[in-house]
Design a protein around this motif. Sequence first.
Motif, PDB file in Angstrom:
ATOM      1  N   GLY A 192       0.787  -1.217   0.000  1.00  0.00           N
ATOM      2  CA  GLY A 192       0.000   0.000   0.000  1.00  0.00           C
ATOM      3  C   GLY A 192       0.816   1.262   0.000  1.00  0.00           C
ATOM      4  O   GLY A 192       0.265   2.347   0.064  1.00  0.00           O
ATOM      5  N   GLY A 193       2.143   1.191  -0.057  1.00  0.00           N
ATOM      6  CA  GLY A 193       2.970   2.379   0.059  1.00  0.00           C
ATOM      7  C   GLY A 193       3.379   2.931  -1.274  1.00  0.00           C
ATOM      8  O   GLY A 193       2.999   2.461  -2.329  1.00  0.00           O
ATOM      9  N   GLY A 194       4.203   3.957  -1.201  1.00  0.00           N
ATOM     10  CA  GLY A 194       4.752   4.542  -2.402  1.00  0.00           C
ATOM     11  C   GLY A 194       4.122   5.863  -2.760  1.00  0.00           C
ATOM     12  O   GLY A 194       3.133   6.301  -2.183  1.00  0.00           O
ATOM     13  N   LEU A 195       4.718   6.508  -3.716  1.00  0.00           N
ATOM     14  CA  LEU A 195       4.274   7.804  -4.189  1.00  0.00           C
ATOM     15  C   LEU A 195       2.903   7.689  -4.845  1.00  0.00           C
ATOM     16  O   LEU A 195       2.667   6.794  -5.644  1.00  0.00           O
ATOM     17  CB  LEU A 195       5.292   8.313  -5.218  1.00  0.00           C
ATOM     18  N   PRO A 196       1.949   8.576  -4.522  1.00  0.00           N
ATOM     19  CA  PRO A 196       0.650   8.542  -5.217  1.00  0.00           C
ATOM     20  C   PRO A 196       0.839   8.854  -6.694  1.00  0.00           C
ATOM     21  O   PRO A 196       1.523   9.810  -7.059  1.00  0.00           O
ATOM     22  CB  PRO A 196      -0.160   9.624  -4.515  1.00  0.00           C
ATOM     23  N   LEU A 197       0.235   8.046  -7.549  1.00  0.00           N
ATOM     24  CA  LEU A 197       0.386   8.209  -8.989  1.00  0.00           C
ATOM     25  C   LEU A 197      -0.964   8.436  -9.652  1.00  0.00           C
ATOM     26  O   LEU A 197      -1.939   7.722  -9.369  1.00  0.00           O
ATOM     27  CB  LEU A 197       1.039   6.971  -9.612  1.00  0.00           C
ATOM     28  N   SER A 198      -1.010   9.434 -10.530  1.00  0.00           N
ATOM     29  CA  SER A 198      -2.169   9.589 -11.410  1.00  0.00           C
ATOM     30  C   SER A 198      -1.994   8.590 -12.551  1.00  0.00           C
ATOM     31  O   SER A 198      -0.940   8.542 -13.185  1.00  0.00           O
ATOM     32  CB  SER A 198      -2.233  11.007 -11.965  1.00  0.00           C
ATOM     33  N   VAL A 199      -3.016   7.795 -12.789  1.00  0.00           N
ATOM     34  CA  VAL A 199      -2.925   6.734 -13.794  1.00  0.00           C
ATOM     35  C   VAL A 199      -3.664   7.168 -15.057  1.00  0.00           C
ATOM     36  O   VAL A 199      -4.787   7.664 -15.002  1.00  0.00           O
ATOM     37  CB  VAL A 199      -3.525   5.421 -13.264  1.00  0.00           C
ATOM     38  N   VAL A 200      -3.008   6.979 -16.190  1.00  0.00           N
ATOM     39  CA  VAL A 200      -3.637   7.214 -17.486  1.00  0.00           C
ATOM     40  C   VAL A 200      -3.434   5.950 -18.302  1.00  0.00           C
ATOM     41  O   VAL A 200      -2.324   5.408 -18.377  1.00  0.00           O
ATOM     42  CB  VAL A 200      -3.046   8.462 -18.178  1.00  0.00           C
ATOM     43  N   ALA A 201      -4.514   5.446 -18.884  1.00  0.00           N
ATOM     44  CA  ALA A 201      -4.465   4.152 -19.554  1.00  0.00           C
ATOM     45  C   ALA A 201      -5.388   4.168 -20.759  1.00  0.00           C
ATOM     46  O   ALA A 201      -6.239   5.053 -20.911  1.00  0.00           O
ATOM     47  CB  ALA A 201      -4.878   3.045 -18.574  1.00  0.00           C
ATOM     48  N   THR A 202      -5.211   3.180 -21.609  1.00  0.00           N
ATOM     49  CA  THR A 202      -6.114   3.002 -22.751  1.00  0.00           C
ATOM     50  C   THR A 202      -6.663   1.583 -22.720  1.00  0.00           C
ATOM     51  O   THR A 202      -5.938   0.626 -22.447  1.00  0.00           O
ATOM     52  CB  THR A 202      -5.388   3.236 -24.088  1.00  0.00           C
ATOM     53  N   LEU A 203      -7.941   1.451 -22.989  1.00  0.00           N
ATOM     54  CA  LEU A 203      -8.593   0.151 -22.945  1.00  0.00           C
ATOM     55  C   LEU A 203      -8.050  -0.761 -24.033  1.00  0.00           C
ATOM     56  O   LEU A 203      -7.758  -0.330 -25.157  1.00  0.00           O
ATOM     57  CB  LEU A 203     -10.106   0.314 -23.121  1.00  0.00           C
ATOM     58  N   ALA A 204      -7.918  -2.033 -23.702  1.00  0.00           N
ATOM     59  CA  ALA A 204      -7.519  -3.032 -24.687  1.00  0.00           C
ATOM     60  C   ALA A 204      -8.655  -3.256 -25.673  1.00  0.00           C
ATOM     61  O   ALA A 204      -9.829  -2.979 -25.378  1.00  0.00           O
ATOM     62  CB  ALA A 204      -7.139  -4.336 -23.987  1.00  0.00           C
ATOM     63  N   GLU A 205      -8.319  -3.741 -26.833  1.00  0.00           N
ATOM     64  CA  GLU A 205      -9.334  -3.961 -27.866  1.00  0.00           C
ATOM     65  C   GLU A 205     -10.410  -4.919 -27.364  1.00  0.00           C
ATOM     66  O   GLU A 205     -10.126  -5.972 -26.801  1.00  0.00           O
ATOM     67  CB  GLU A 205      -8.677  -4.524 -29.123  1.00  0.00           C
ATOM     68  N   GLY A 206     -11.652  -4.531 -27.542  1.00  0.00           N
ATOM     69  CA  GLY A 206     -12.774  -5.367 -27.133  1.00  0.00           C
ATOM     70  C   GLY A 206     -13.176  -5.214 -25.680  1.00  0.00           C
ATOM     71  O   GLY A 206     -14.167  -5.825 -25.259  1.00  0.00           O
ATOM     72  N   ARG A 207     -12.450  -4.424 -24.910  1.00  0.00           N
ATOM     73  CA  ARG A 207     -12.774  -4.232 -23.496  1.00  0.00           C
ATOM     74  C   ARG A 207     -13.561  -2.937 -23.315  1.00  0.00           C
ATOM     75  O   ARG A 207     -13.352  -1.961 -24.044  1.00  0.00           O
ATOM     76  CB  ARG A 207     -11.515  -4.189 -22.642  1.00  0.00           C
ATOM     77  N   THR A 208     -14.431  -2.937 -22.318  1.00  0.00           N
ATOM     78  CA  THR A 208     -15.252  -1.765 -22.014  1.00  0.00           C
ATOM     79  C   THR A 208     -14.887  -1.224 -20.634  1.00  0.00           C
ATOM     80  O   THR A 208     -14.155  -1.860 -19.863  1.00  0.00           O
ATOM     81  CB  THR A 208     -16.743  -2.127 -22.027  1.00  0.00           C
ATOM     82  N   VAL A 209     -15.410  -0.050 -20.336  1.00  0.00           N
ATOM     83  CA  VAL A 209     -15.187   0.531 -19.017  1.00  0.00           C
ATOM     84  C   VAL A 209     -15.755  -0.383 -17.936  1.00  0.00           C
ATOM     85  O   VAL A 209     -15.164  -0.561 -16.868  1.00  0.00           O
ATOM     86  CB  VAL A 209     -15.832   1.931 -18.935  1.00  0.00           C
TER      87      VAL A 209
END
Length: 386
Positions: free
Chosen positions: A212-229
């Motif tokens: 649970g530790g470490g620097l807080p990171l803002s995550v930016v990602a792109t969905l894999a083909e065929g995957r939904t939110v």
Amino acid sequence: MDAFREGLRSGVRLLTRQPVLGLTLVSILALGLGASATLFSLIYGLLLRPLPFPGAGDWMAVGRTAGAADGGQRHDLSTADFLAWGERQSSFEIWAGYSMSMAFVTAGDRTTPFPAAEVTPGLERLTGVPPRLGRWFEAADFVPGAPAAVVVGHRLWRDVLGARDDVLGSALRVDGTARIVIGVMPEGFLFPHSQQLWIPLGPTADGADAAGGGLPLSVVATLAEGRTVGDALGELRALARSTATAELGSEGAERVATDGGAAEDGGVYVESWVTAHADRRLRGAVPAMTLAVLGVLLVVVVNASGLLLARGAQRHREAAVRSALGAGRGRVLAAGLGEGVALATPALAHGRGLAARSTEARAAHRGAVPAMTLAVLGVLLVVVVN
């Protein structure tokens, strides 16, 4: 066109024969237009302007949500969660993170603060923007013990490094640490917001190996083909429960019950990155800012109208004479429009100058600023014509 040209000449005569009245009108209009353009450029630049990266509309933001007791506030992922989830998730093709800060760059006897970001691998695949000079980070730059590297932005390269083409391989002191400049990004590259420094974030930085530790990171990602939110949310919620079990034990994990995307001990959210990272305070202030723009324009109209009332009788007589001589309503309106353009043109020029200086001052204070784009100038023209 003859009536319009006559109106233009009438407006010019007002500026030359009654300079006090003319300059007062131009000043009032310029102040109103400048203030309105500054506010609109802020709204447009931070909320309406699309990101200058291909495929940015498909970027997703990922993070945790607090429980209802904490108002459902959103939080970045810890570095530990970012790494653990990234290794196990399959819903996203690109999984990258960053942490923003203010870094102090020392050159000679001068120290200057610049917006900075520590970044993980993968961001170069998102933006698709090659450096102006040198290269972006490679896998070797993220290995513990690798030489300290830095990629700099155009403004820092220009103001601190003298816009030299031979800066690659030179040392730049950042927060007291000597880093090797490996790349210079092109002008206008400000990812994620107004950054001018990018530093590689190692896999074990800030105790990321601790649960649970470490620097807080803002995550930016792109969905894999065929995957939904929905697919991604389901998978990440399962990973969150698994993480909670490892951290809290089975008894504590029972409290992590998902409820519409939130959980008592921290749920998960997945949404458009653009929506998630628009300044929420600014979004909440948009109605007030819009009313402020309308209020400024109303004050301008009232004041300008008051100054023109003295000429109202004269203009009425002129219009009556034109009508009596056979001029149609369109010709009379064209003459009035021509006079308005003669007065509004210098006001538009001065108003645009005031707005540009205001945005430049904001840029010097905060590092980035929405530019006076064609959209903003278009709004100014609409206001002027009306």
